[in-house]
Design a protein around this motif. Structure first.
Motif, PDB file in Angstrom:
ATOM      1  N   ARG A 180       0.826  -1.322   0.096  1.00 64.94           N
ATOM      2  CA  ARG A 180       0.258   0.124   0.383  1.00 64.94           C
ATOM      3  C   ARG A 180       0.881   1.479   0.081  1.00 64.94           C
ATOM      4  NH1 ARG A 180      -3.776  -0.298   4.910  1.00 64.94           N
ATOM      5  NH2 ARG A 180      -4.396   1.396   3.809  1.00 64.94           N
ATOM      6  N   VAL A 181       2.069   0.949   0.397  1.00 62.77           N
ATOM      7  CA  VAL A 181       2.239   2.484   0.816  1.00 62.77           C
ATOM      8  C   VAL A 181       3.765   2.054  -1.110  1.00 62.77           C
ATOM      9  CG1 VAL A 181       5.372   3.369   1.632  1.00 62.77           C
ATOM     10  CG2 VAL A 181       3.343   1.997   2.963  1.00 62.77           C
ATOM     11  N   ALA A 182       3.595   1.432  -1.288  1.00 66.65           N
ATOM     12  CA  ALA A 182       4.229   1.495  -2.814  1.00 66.65           C
ATOM     13  C   ALA A 182       3.006   1.938  -3.721  1.00 66.65           C
ATOM     14  CB  ALA A 182       4.850  -0.290  -3.349  1.00 66.65           C
ATOM     15  N   ASP A 183       1.971   1.462  -3.591  1.00 72.17           N
ATOM     16  CA  ASP A 183       1.421   2.401  -4.318  1.00 72.17           C
ATOM     17  C   ASP A 183       0.613   3.352  -4.078  1.00 72.17           C
ATOM     18  OD1 ASP A 183      -0.809   1.608  -6.101  1.00 72.17           O
ATOM     19  OD2 ASP A 183      -2.412   2.622  -4.511  1.00 72.17           O
ATOM     20  N   VAL A 184       1.281   3.915  -3.048  1.00 71.23           N
ATOM     21  CA  VAL A 184       0.437   5.286  -2.481  1.00 71.23           C
ATOM     22  C   VAL A 184       1.288   6.255  -3.396  1.00 71.23           C
ATOM     23  CG1 VAL A 184       1.477   5.715  -0.527  1.00 71.23           C
ATOM     24  CG2 VAL A 184      -0.663   7.059  -1.356  1.00 71.23           C
ATOM     25  N   PHE A 185       2.309   5.754  -3.715  1.00 70.89           N
ATOM     26  CA  PHE A 185       4.177   6.759  -3.365  1.00 70.89           C
ATOM     27  C   PHE A 185       4.018   7.055  -5.464  1.00 70.89           C
ATOM     28  CE2 PHE A 185       8.163   8.329  -2.057  1.00 70.89           C
ATOM     29  CZ  PHE A 185       8.590   8.843  -3.610  1.00 70.89           C
ATOM     30  N   ASP A 186       4.091   5.434  -5.759  1.00 76.01           N
ATOM     31  CA  ASP A 186       3.716   5.431  -7.841  1.00 76.01           C
ATOM     32  C   ASP A 186       2.593   6.088  -8.772  1.00 76.01           C
ATOM     33  OD1 ASP A 186       6.275   3.839  -6.705  1.00 76.01           O
ATOM     34  OD2 ASP A 186       4.767   2.286  -7.469  1.00 76.01           O
ATOM     35  N   THR A 187       1.416   5.739  -7.717  1.00 70.97           N
ATOM     36  CA  THR A 187      -0.441   6.108  -8.570  1.00 70.97           C
ATOM     37  C   THR A 187      -0.003   7.854  -8.106  1.00 70.97           C
ATOM     38  OG1 THR A 187      -1.143   4.677  -7.675  1.00 70.97           O
ATOM     39  CG2 THR A 187      -2.320   6.588  -7.710  1.00 70.97           C
ATOM     40  N   THR A 188       0.319   8.060  -7.348  1.00 71.26           N
ATOM     41  CA  THR A 188       0.479   9.806  -6.850  1.00 71.26           C
ATOM     42  C   THR A 188       1.947  10.092  -7.820  1.00 71.26           C
ATOM     43  OG1 THR A 188      -0.057  10.084  -5.078  1.00 71.26           O
ATOM     44  CG2 THR A 188       1.092  12.309  -5.587  1.00 71.26           C
ATOM     45  N   PHE A 189       3.156   9.873  -8.251  1.00 76.59           N
ATOM     46  CA  PHE A 189       4.604   9.915  -8.875  1.00 76.59           C
ATOM     47  C   PHE A 189       3.950   9.713 -10.111  1.00 76.59           C
ATOM     48  CE2 PHE A 189       9.203   9.010  -9.653  1.00 76.59           C
ATOM     49  CZ  PHE A 189       9.826   9.815  -9.968  1.00 76.59           C
ATOM     50  N   GLU A 190       2.864   8.924 -10.778  1.00 75.69           N
ATOM     51  CA  GLU A 190       2.915   8.652 -11.964  1.00 75.69           C
ATOM     52  C   GLU A 190       1.864  10.304 -12.458  1.00 75.69           C
ATOM     53  OE1 GLU A 190       0.540   5.808 -14.940  1.00 75.69           O
ATOM     54  OE2 GLU A 190       0.343   5.798 -12.907  1.00 75.69           O
ATOM     55  N   ALA A 191       0.768  10.895 -12.088  1.00 77.97           N
ATOM     56  CA  ALA A 191       0.145  12.009 -11.914  1.00 77.97           C
ATOM     57  C   ALA A 191       0.976  12.928 -12.088  1.00 77.97           C
ATOM     58  CB  ALA A 191      -1.197  11.729 -11.017  1.00 77.97           C
ATOM     59  N   SER A 221       2.390  19.701  -4.743  1.00 79.08           N
ATOM     60  CA  SER A 221       0.742  18.372  -3.962  1.00 79.08           C
ATOM     61  C   SER A 221       1.245  17.101  -4.227  1.00 79.08           C
ATOM     62  CB  SER A 221       0.287  19.219  -4.979  1.00 79.08           C
ATOM     63  OG  SER A 221      -0.190  20.130  -5.183  1.00 79.08           O
ATOM     64  N   ALA A 222       1.799  16.884  -5.141  1.00 79.54           N
ATOM     65  CA  ALA A 222       2.825  14.937  -5.135  1.00 79.54           C
ATOM     66  C   ALA A 222       3.150  14.866  -3.734  1.00 79.54           C
ATOM     67  CB  ALA A 222       2.899  14.846  -6.056  1.00 79.54           C
ATOM     68  N   ALA A 223       4.492  15.507  -3.181  1.00 78.16           N
ATOM     69  CA  ALA A 223       5.210  15.459  -2.049  1.00 78.16           C
ATOM     70  C   ALA A 223       4.080  15.231  -0.961  1.00 78.16           C
ATOM     71  CB  ALA A 223       6.089  16.454  -2.149  1.00 78.16           C
ATOM     72  N   ALA A 224       3.299  16.318  -0.943  1.00 81.53           N
ATOM     73  CA  ALA A 224       2.385  16.474  -0.062  1.00 81.53           C
ATOM     74  C   ALA A 224       1.827  15.394  -0.339  1.00 81.53           C
ATOM     75  CB  ALA A 224       1.264  17.762   0.329  1.00 81.53           C
ATOM     76  N   GLU A 225       1.073  14.854  -0.721  1.00 82.21           N
ATOM     77  CA  GLU A 225       0.035  13.530  -1.079  1.00 82.21           C
ATOM     78  C   GLU A 225       0.952  12.329  -0.376  1.00 82.21           C
ATOM     79  OE1 GLU A 225      -3.304  12.297  -4.151  1.00 82.21           O
ATOM     80  OE2 GLU A 225      -3.309  13.901  -4.082  1.00 82.21           O
ATOM     81  N   ILE A 226       1.921  12.381  -1.128  1.00 82.12           N
ATOM     82  CA  ILE A 226       2.602  11.017  -1.038  1.00 82.12           C
ATOM     83  C   ILE A 226       3.163  10.443   0.510  1.00 82.12           C
ATOM     84  CG2 ILE A 226       4.618  10.040  -1.492  1.00 82.12           C
ATOM     85  CD1 ILE A 226       4.782  11.021  -4.054  1.00 82.12           C
ATOM     86  N   ILE A 259       0.767   7.640   2.935  1.00 82.48           N
ATOM     87  CA  ILE A 259       1.289   6.971   3.555  1.00 82.48           C
ATOM     88  C   ILE A 259       1.694   7.178   4.799  1.00 82.48           C
ATOM     89  CG2 ILE A 259       4.085   6.038   4.088  1.00 82.48           C
ATOM     90  CD1 ILE A 259       5.340   7.071   0.845  1.00 82.48           C
ATOM     91  N   ASN A 260       1.477   8.302   5.331  1.00 84.94           N
ATOM     92  CA  ASN A 260       1.659   8.086   7.032  1.00 84.94           C
ATOM     93  C   ASN A 260       0.115   7.239   7.215  1.00 84.94           C
ATOM     94  OD1 ASN A 260       4.050   9.493   7.396  1.00 84.94           O
ATOM     95  ND2 ASN A 260       3.486  11.792   7.595  1.00 84.94           N
ATOM     96  N   GLY A 261      -1.137   7.578   6.629  1.00 91.83           N
ATOM     97  CA  GLY A 261      -1.873   7.050   6.938  1.00 91.83           C
ATOM     98  C   GLY A 261      -1.881   5.595   6.809  1.00 91.83           C
ATOM     99  N   ILE A 262      -1.767   5.310   6.195  1.00 95.47           N
ATOM    100  CA  ILE A 262      -1.041   3.984   6.015  1.00 95.47           C
ATOM    101  C   ILE A 262      -0.603   3.020   7.334  1.00 95.47           C
ATOM    102  CG2 ILE A 262      -0.062   1.933   4.323  1.00 95.47           C
ATOM    103  CD1 ILE A 262      -0.557   4.077   1.841  1.00 95.47           C
ATOM    104  N   LEU A 263       0.494   3.965   7.510  1.00 95.80           N
ATOM    105  CA  LEU A 263       1.654   3.539   8.586  1.00 95.80           C
ATOM    106  C   LEU A 263       1.174   3.543   9.810  1.00 95.80           C
ATOM    107  CD1 LEU A 263       5.344   4.567   7.414  1.00 95.80           C
ATOM    108  CD2 LEU A 263       3.874   2.159   6.949  1.00 95.80           C
TER     109      LEU A 263
END
Length: 418
Positions: A381-392, A402-407, A411-415
């Protein structure tokens, strides 16, 4: 009867306890060469100890889900090849697998350094033995760089300077490097780790260690690589079919002349290259004022024993045989990378069974400095949120900030929920 009496006397004299013949299972993922070698090694080890081991093997895709289902139903194999990032998923407190410290009389743990044993431990319980160690390393196509009259890059500035020269001398479709998806994410992580001296995830707080500004700078660095022709854009790679590197004809022909890859897959990416192409591993490129080389180093995989095994000591005999027995080591070769076991590495090196380039790549990884990598970096789930946002971001749909804040928030929410 005489043989039985002698065996009992031997074990009584040596303090060892004879293990009855057992029926065991072992599961792993891999390619065809690994499947063939592992079955042969299991036959050797089974014959040596009088055990029967049923093999259960698949490719990588779906293997984690299979193991998760088996663990939940307590139907897992006695011996398992597991992925290092699975430890916090399946053994949060160290109780998900057998503690191999209990089998010190069977497994020669002295063949691994304390650092290696810590990598396989959770809360002091040795959940798995590192089979090999891997890490990300830069590899460049020396043939392409030579054709362009360029030296292999030693710094990030060298890499950026190579792009216009290569395009002018060889063609606009030549790139000195590649990076999308996981490869791009790990370049951003490398650069940001070098700048900050911190891994993505703080091991103390289990939250993202970087500020929004620090991660945004890393994302902007990646975009600069695209804008200056160092790597193909995410969109262009997708338009070409998103072929993995080892299946990309532009990699095979040398039109893509550099990558940042796991040291353990040298053979996989070097094998498809056309005749005359030469791949060279080099030390990690560093940013100015780097606080660390930022090596991303981890066990490539672990061998574990099920906590539900009815024959754990027999399983420990087979595990030790696979990793430390000279004949089993020779059979397995480098099908799981450069071994972490000292005796296994010595045996394969002496026999010339490991490609010298792979040994060099492994040496670079082991000798590079870093800050330690959390297995939570590779939580799905950490990888997914990073990669999905990074792709956008890579598609121009978001700013770096905006991408950095969303990543970070994602991730913090998942952890927090793990």
């Amino acid at each position: 009867m005489r043989t039985l009496i002698m065996s009992v006397a031997f074990f009584a004299a040596t303090g060892q306890v004879a293990v009855s013949a057992a029926d065991l299972r072992m599961s792993w993922w891999g390619s065809e060469d690994r499947h063939i070698a592992t079955q042969e090694a299991l036959e050797h080890c089974g014959d040596k100890f009088g055990h029967t081991i049923s093999p259960e093997f698949t490719g990588w895709t779906g293997h984690q889900e299979k193991i998760a289902t088996q663990l939940a139903g307590r139907t897992e194999a006695d011996i398992m090849q597991i992925n290092w990032p699975w430890l916090p998923l399946f053994s949060k407190s160290g109780d998900g697998f057998a503690d191999l410290n209990q089998f010190r009389d069977v497994i020669d743990l002295g063949q691994w350094s304390d650092a290696y044993l810590r990598n396989g431990s959770v809360d002091g319980k040795l959940n798995g033995l590192p089979v090999s160690t891997t890490g990300r390393v830069f590899m460049f196509n020396n043939t392409t760089y030579d054709k362009a009259g360029l030296a292999i890059p030693a710094t990030w500035d060298d890499l950026f300077a190579a792009a216009p020269v290569m395009k002018e001398k060889l063609g606009q479709d030549y790139y000195p490097f590649e990076g999308t998806g996981l490869d791009a994410r790990l370049v951003v992580i490398l650069r940001t780790t070098q700048k900050t001296g911190k891994d993505l995830i703080d091991p103390a707080t289990q939250q993202v260690a970087w500020t929004m500004q620090e991660l945004a700078e890393g994302l902007d660095f990646y975009q600069t690589m695209v804008d200056r022709g160092v790597v193909k854009s995410w969109k262009d790679v997708a338009a070409g079919g998103n072929a993995p590197l080892h299946e990309d004809p532009e990699w095979a022909s040398g039109k893509i002349a550099g990558t940042y890859q796991w040291s353990s897959i040298y053979g996989k990416i070097a094998g498809p290259m056309e005749e005359g192409q030469q791949l060279v591993p080099v030390k990690l490129l560093q940013v100015d004022s780097a606080t660390t080389q930022g090596v991303y180093r981890k066990p490539s995989m672990l061998f574990a024993i099920s906590k539900n095994s009815k024959e754990p000591k027999a399983a420990a005999e087979i595990l030790n045989c696979l990793l430390n027995d000279p004949e089993a080591v020779a059979i397995l070769g480098a099908t799981r990378g450069v071994p972490s076991s000292k005796v296994a590495l010595e045996e394969l090196t002496k026999a010339g069974s490991i490609d010298p380039v792979q040994i060099e790549a492994n040496r670079i990884v082991l000798e590079s400095t870093g800050v330690g990598v959390s297995p939570l970096n590779e939580h799905p789930r950490v990888a997914d949120v990073f990669d999905t946002t990074f792709e956008a971001f890579a598609y121009g749909q978001m700013s770096a900030e905006s991408a950095a804040a969303e990543i970070i928030n994602g991730i913090n929410g998942i952890l927090t929920g793990i």
